[in-house]
Design a protein around this motif. Structure first.
Motif, PDB file in Angstrom:
ATOM      1  N   GLY A   1       0.823  -1.205   0.000  1.00 10.17           N
ATOM      2  CA  GLY A   1       0.000   0.000   0.000  1.00 10.17           C
ATOM      3  C   GLY A   1       0.854   1.251   0.000  1.00 10.17           C
ATOM      4  N   ASN A   2       0.214   2.386   0.198  1.00 14.88           N
ATOM      5  CA  ASN A   2       0.884   3.680   0.229  1.00 14.88           C
ATOM      6  C   ASN A   2       0.976   4.131   1.678  1.00 14.88           C
ATOM      7  N   ASN A   3       2.151   3.996   2.263  1.00 13.29           N
ATOM      8  CA  ASN A   3       2.374   4.351   3.660  1.00 13.29           C
ATOM      9  C   ASN A   3       3.154   5.659   3.712  1.00 13.29           C
ATOM     10  N   ARG A   4       2.524   6.699   4.247  1.00 10.78           N
ATOM     11  CA  ARG A   4       3.118   8.033   4.107  1.00 10.78           C
ATOM     12  C   ARG A   4       2.763   8.936   5.286  1.00 10.78           C
ATOM     13  N   ILE A   5       3.756   9.716   5.698  1.00  8.07           N
ATOM     14  CA  ILE A   5       3.556  10.781   6.690  1.00  8.07           C
ATOM     15  C   ILE A   5       3.456  12.107   5.942  1.00  8.07           C
ATOM     16  N   ILE A   6       2.499  12.938   6.316  1.00  4.92           N
ATOM     17  CA  ILE A   6       2.367  14.268   5.736  1.00  4.92           C
ATOM     18  C   ILE A   6       2.644  15.275   6.840  1.00  4.92           C
ATOM     19  N   LEU A   7       3.821  15.866   6.787  1.00  2.00           N
ATOM     20  CA  LEU A   7       4.266  16.820   7.806  1.00  2.00           C
ATOM     21  C   LEU A   7       3.859  18.231   7.415  1.00  2.00           C
ATOM     22  N   CYS A   8       3.194  18.940   8.327  1.00  2.00           N
ATOM     23  CA  CYS A   8       2.776  20.334   8.103  1.00  2.00           C
ATOM     24  C   CYS A   8       3.430  21.195   9.173  1.00  2.00           C
ATOM     25  N   SER A   9       4.353  22.078   8.758  1.00  2.00           N
ATOM     26  CA  SER A   9       5.135  22.835   9.740  1.00  2.00           C
ATOM     27  C   SER A   9       5.804  24.031   9.083  1.00  2.00           C
ATOM     28  N   ASP A  10       6.343  24.920   9.930  1.00  2.00           N
ATOM     29  CA  ASP A  10       7.197  25.995   9.438  1.00  2.00           C
ATOM     30  C   ASP A  10       8.670  25.607   9.562  1.00  2.00           C
ATOM     31  N   GLY A  11       8.928  24.397  10.084  1.00  2.00           N
ATOM     32  CA  GLY A  11      10.298  23.892  10.195  1.00  2.00           C
ATOM     33  C   GLY A  11      11.093  24.458  11.342  1.00  2.00           C
ATOM     34  N   ASP A  12      10.442  25.178  12.254  1.00  2.00           N
ATOM     35  CA  ASP A  12      11.156  25.868  13.332  1.00  2.00           C
ATOM     36  C   ASP A  12      11.246  24.974  14.564  1.00  2.00           C
ATOM     37  N   PHE A  13      12.043  23.907  14.471  1.00  2.00           N
ATOM     38  CA  PHE A  13      12.201  22.968  15.580  1.00  2.00           C
ATOM     39  C   PHE A  13      13.197  23.534  16.589  1.00  2.00           C
ATOM     40  N   ASN A  14      12.892  23.387  17.896  1.00  2.00           N
ATOM     41  CA  ASN A  14      13.845  23.914  18.887  1.00  2.00           C
ATOM     42  C   ASN A  14      13.898  23.094  20.177  1.00  2.00           C
ATOM     43  N   VAL A  15      13.251  21.918  20.174  1.00  2.60           N
ATOM     44  CA  VAL A  15      13.314  21.043  21.345  1.00  2.60           C
ATOM     45  C   VAL A  15      13.723  19.646  20.875  1.00  2.60           C
ATOM     46  N   GLY A  16      14.669  19.015  21.588  1.00  2.00           N
ATOM     47  CA  GLY A  16      15.118  17.681  21.189  1.00  2.00           C
ATOM     48  C   GLY A  16      15.956  17.750  19.923  1.00  2.00           C
ATOM     49  N   VAL A  17      15.769  16.775  19.028  1.00  2.00           N
ATOM     50  CA  VAL A  17      16.492  16.766  17.754  1.00  2.00           C
ATOM     51  C   VAL A  17      15.981  17.944  16.928  1.00  2.00           C
ATOM     52  N   SER A  18      16.837  18.924  16.665  1.00  2.00           N
ATOM     53  CA  SER A  18      16.370  20.134  15.989  1.00  2.00           C
ATOM     54  C   SER A  18      17.316  20.646  14.912  1.00  2.00           C
ATOM     55  N   SER A  19      18.591  20.250  14.951  1.00  2.00           N
ATOM     56  CA  SER A  19      19.532  20.715  13.945  1.00  2.00           C
ATOM     57  C   SER A  19      19.270  20.023  12.617  1.00  2.00           C
ATOM     58  N   THR A  20      19.724  20.647  11.522  1.00  2.00           N
ATOM     59  CA  THR A  20      19.543  20.055  10.202  1.00  2.00           C
ATOM     60  C   THR A  20      20.231  18.700  10.113  1.00  2.00           C
ATOM     61  N   ASP A  21      21.463  18.613  10.640  1.00  2.00           N
ATOM     62  CA  ASP A  21      22.201  17.343  10.608  1.00  2.00           C
ATOM     63  C   ASP A  21      21.512  16.281  11.443  1.00  2.00           C
ATOM     64  N   GLY A  22      21.012  16.672  12.620  1.00  2.00           N
ATOM     65  CA  GLY A  22      20.335  15.723  13.489  1.00  2.00           C
ATOM     66  C   GLY A  22      19.056  15.186  12.862  1.00  2.00           C
ATOM     67  N   LEU A  23      18.291  16.071  12.235  1.00  2.00           N
ATOM     68  CA  LEU A  23      17.054  15.663  11.575  1.00  2.00           C
ATOM     69  C   LEU A  23      17.351  14.765  10.379  1.00  2.00           C
ATOM     70  N   GLU A  24      18.439  15.073   9.668  1.00  2.00           N
ATOM     71  CA  GLU A  24      18.823  14.267   8.508  1.00  2.00           C
ATOM     72  C   GLU A  24      19.129  12.836   8.934  1.00  2.00           C
ATOM     73  N   LYS A  25      19.882  12.660  10.002  1.00  2.00           N
ATOM     74  CA  LYS A  25      20.216  11.321  10.487  1.00  2.00           C
ATOM     75  C   LYS A  25      18.963  10.587  10.959  1.00  2.00           C
ATOM     76  N   LEU A  26      18.061  11.331  11.630  1.00  2.00           N
ATOM     77  CA  LEU A  26      16.824  10.724  12.126  1.00  2.00           C
ATOM     78  C   LEU A  26      15.976  10.210  10.969  1.00  2.00           C
ATOM     79  N   ILE A  27      15.817  11.010   9.932  1.00  2.00           N
ATOM     80  CA  ILE A  27      14.988  10.627   8.788  1.00  2.00           C
ATOM     81  C   ILE A  27      15.617   9.479   8.007  1.00  2.00           C
ATOM     82  N   GLU A  28      16.953   9.509   7.837  1.00  2.00           N
ATOM     83  CA  GLU A  28      17.640   8.441   7.107  1.00  2.00           C
ATOM     84  C   GLU A  28      17.417   7.093   7.784  1.00  2.00           C
ATOM     85  N   GLU A  29      17.344   7.102   9.102  1.00  2.00           N
ATOM     86  CA  GLU A  29      17.108   5.860   9.839  1.00  2.00           C
ATOM     87  C   GLU A  29      15.648   5.431   9.734  1.00  2.00           C
ATOM     88  N   GLU A  30      14.741   6.397   9.860  1.00  2.00           N
ATOM     89  CA  GLU A  30      13.312   6.081   9.861  1.00  2.00           C
ATOM     90  C   GLU A  30      12.802   5.639   8.482  1.00  2.00           C
TER      91      GLU A  30
END
Length: 505
Positions: free
Chosen positions: A336-365
């Protein structure tokens, strides 16, 4: 005499019952909703007051709804005054007025060193003051010319995103010039669809090429590479397991942020079928599930869950992403089609928030087989660099939503391309013939460049194409001898295409 009175009473009661029955009888009400300039309002909410019966206006601002005579219809649209109108017939056209008071009283989100979502009073427009503009864009270094004799192969990943175009339009509408790094040339080109040939048979993608004059240098040539993904009829699309991941932090407060997110996703909900499922995850200071996976047939339940969302707090985007992937895996639909639809302004500031940190998180997920669509909202604090990274690394696409018309384009008109992937990890490798080509440069795609050996490496991540998607790339070419030696025939250009082995042809 008493018998006559009783008969008259019964007659009156029967008449009243008959009248009440006629009044309660269902009727189909149709009409069009426009603004004060007679422009149709797309996606306007039309609801029978006191009930869960509702609908949205279509591309022409038209609607139809079944209700009863003397019931009341409520018309609401972001940035316009809500109107309540009694139904007296089958045709009801409505003209909404701009809600000037709301626009004047909009609170603007500013930033201090201690609190992310400090609210600063502002009685101006909905735009951020230039003094607190904190938008972020990844630096772009324009591609240079390469000689065909030394580097005959040009390799890159395709890009179907078009966020730069609508973001640029937003700046222009505000009377401003966008930052140079806000413009990814390929996204301006790919905002529009082109009439390329459809693939045949089992091929997921059809490639074509054309050579013409270069408009900014008459001595150079322009090579156009076009790709067209196969189209899929709505009824043949696989079942969808969707997770709406919505940023409800303080920076998402306002009609062009969270309220626009709600209206946008309601357009998507209209396309859902019974076999499709939707869950809703939100995050601010922490993340939580506000709607468990729900059948697409229960549209009103999904709409009501959206309507309850409010903005406030900090932004734990990393926690939200982890929870959304966890829920998507829990409800995973095989084939099937398994998909997350993220709606945001991209202004993360708690927990994993850096561009590099988010990149590693997404690559794993992304190893879970769940795709990611990124929808950007907001102005003045938009973090385009993070949103682009999430889309690129999450096997997904990136769009910037500045109004309901853009939401309708992305989530209704281009529904298949936005939601359904038909070709994964699509790479292009172009070989230029040094006998005819002196030098060349790829226009745009700076963040999508690959090494020549990456073309045959199936572990190397690349872009995805959705159903019906088109991709266009241009090369500026300097011919050998310039004046006459280059014939301009497509035969002079050898081209190939490659997709992941699981989706290859």
């Amino acid at each position: 005499m008493k018998r006559i009175i009783r008969k008259l009473s019964l007659f009156v009661i029967c008449m009243l019952a008959s009248v009440n029955g006629m009044l309660a009888q269902s009727t189909l009400v149709k009409g069009q909703v426009t603004d004060d300039q007679n422009h149709p309002l797309i996606g306007c909410n039309v609801v029978v007051k006191g009930s869960s019966n509702g609908t949205l206006t279509d591309l022409d601002g038209k609607y139809s709804i079944t209700t009863s005579l003397n019931s009341t219809l409520v018309f609401s649209y972001v940035g316009f005054q809500t109107q309540e109108i009694k139904v007296t017939g089958n045709i009801l056209n409505v003209q909404l007025k701009a809600d000037v008071q709301t626009l004047e009283e909009v609170a603007v989100v500013g930033y201090s060193t201690r609190h992310k979502s400090q609210i600063v009073a502002a009685s101006m427009s909905i735009n951020y003051s230039p003094h607190i503009n904190t938008e972020e864009y990844k630096s772009i270094s324009e591609n240079r010319f390469k000689t065909a004799a030394e580097d005959p192969l040009s390799t890159f990943s395709i890009d179907v995103d078009a966020a730069s175009y609508s973001n640029m339009r937003r700046f222009i509408n505000q009377g401003q010039l966008p930052s140079a790094d806000a413009i990814r040339t390929e996204e301006l080109i790919n905002y529009f669809s082109y009439d390329y040939q459809l693939p045949k048979g089992k091929d997921p993608v059809k490639i074509s090429a054309e050579v013409g004059n270069c408009p900014w240098n008459e001595k150079h040539r322009l090579v156009q590479i076009g790709l067209k993904a196969k189209e899929i009829a709505d009824e043949n699309m696989p079942a969808s397991n969707l997770v709406f991941l919505i940023d409800v932090s303080g920076s998402m407060y306002g009609p062009t942020r969270l309220e626009l997110v709600k209206s946008s996703l309601k357009l998507l909900i209209n396309n859902l079928r019974e076999k499709d499922r939707v869950a809703i995850v939100v995050y601010s200071g922490s993340a939580g599930e506000v709607l468990p996976s729900t059948s697409g047939s229960d549209k009103q339940k999904i709409r009501e869950a959206l309507d309850k969302l409010t903005a406030g707090g900090s932004t734990a985007g990393g926690a939200g992403i982890k929870l959304a992937y966890s829920i998507a895996r829990k409800n995973f639909i095989k084939n099937g089609n398994n998909r997350i639809i993220l709606c945001s302004d991209g202004d993360f500031n708690v927990g994993v928030s850096s561009t590099d940190g988010l990149e590693k998180l997404i690559e794993e997920e992304r190893k879970s087989g769940v795709f990611l669509t990124v929808l950007g909202y907001g102005m003045g604090n938009y973090k385009d660099n993070r949103m682009q990274t999430l889309a690129e690394k999450g096997n997904g696409n990136h769009a910037y939503i500045d109004n309901m018309q853009e939401a309708n384009k992305v989530l209704v008109q281009e529904f298949g391309g936005t939601i359904y992937t038909v070709a994964k990890d699509v790479k292009l490798q172009i070989e230029f013939n040094p006998a005819h080509v002196q030098a060349y440069r790829l226009i745009g795609y700076e963040s999508r460049l690959l090494n020549k050996e990456d073309f045959n490496d199936d572990t190397k991540d690349a872009g995805e194409m959705g159903a019906g998607h088109t991709v266009t790339a241009f090369y500026e070419v300097i011919p050998v001898g310039v004046e006459s030696s280059f014939t301009g025939r497509v035969d002079d250009l050898k081209y190939q295409k490659k997709t992941n082995k699981k989706n290859s042809t």
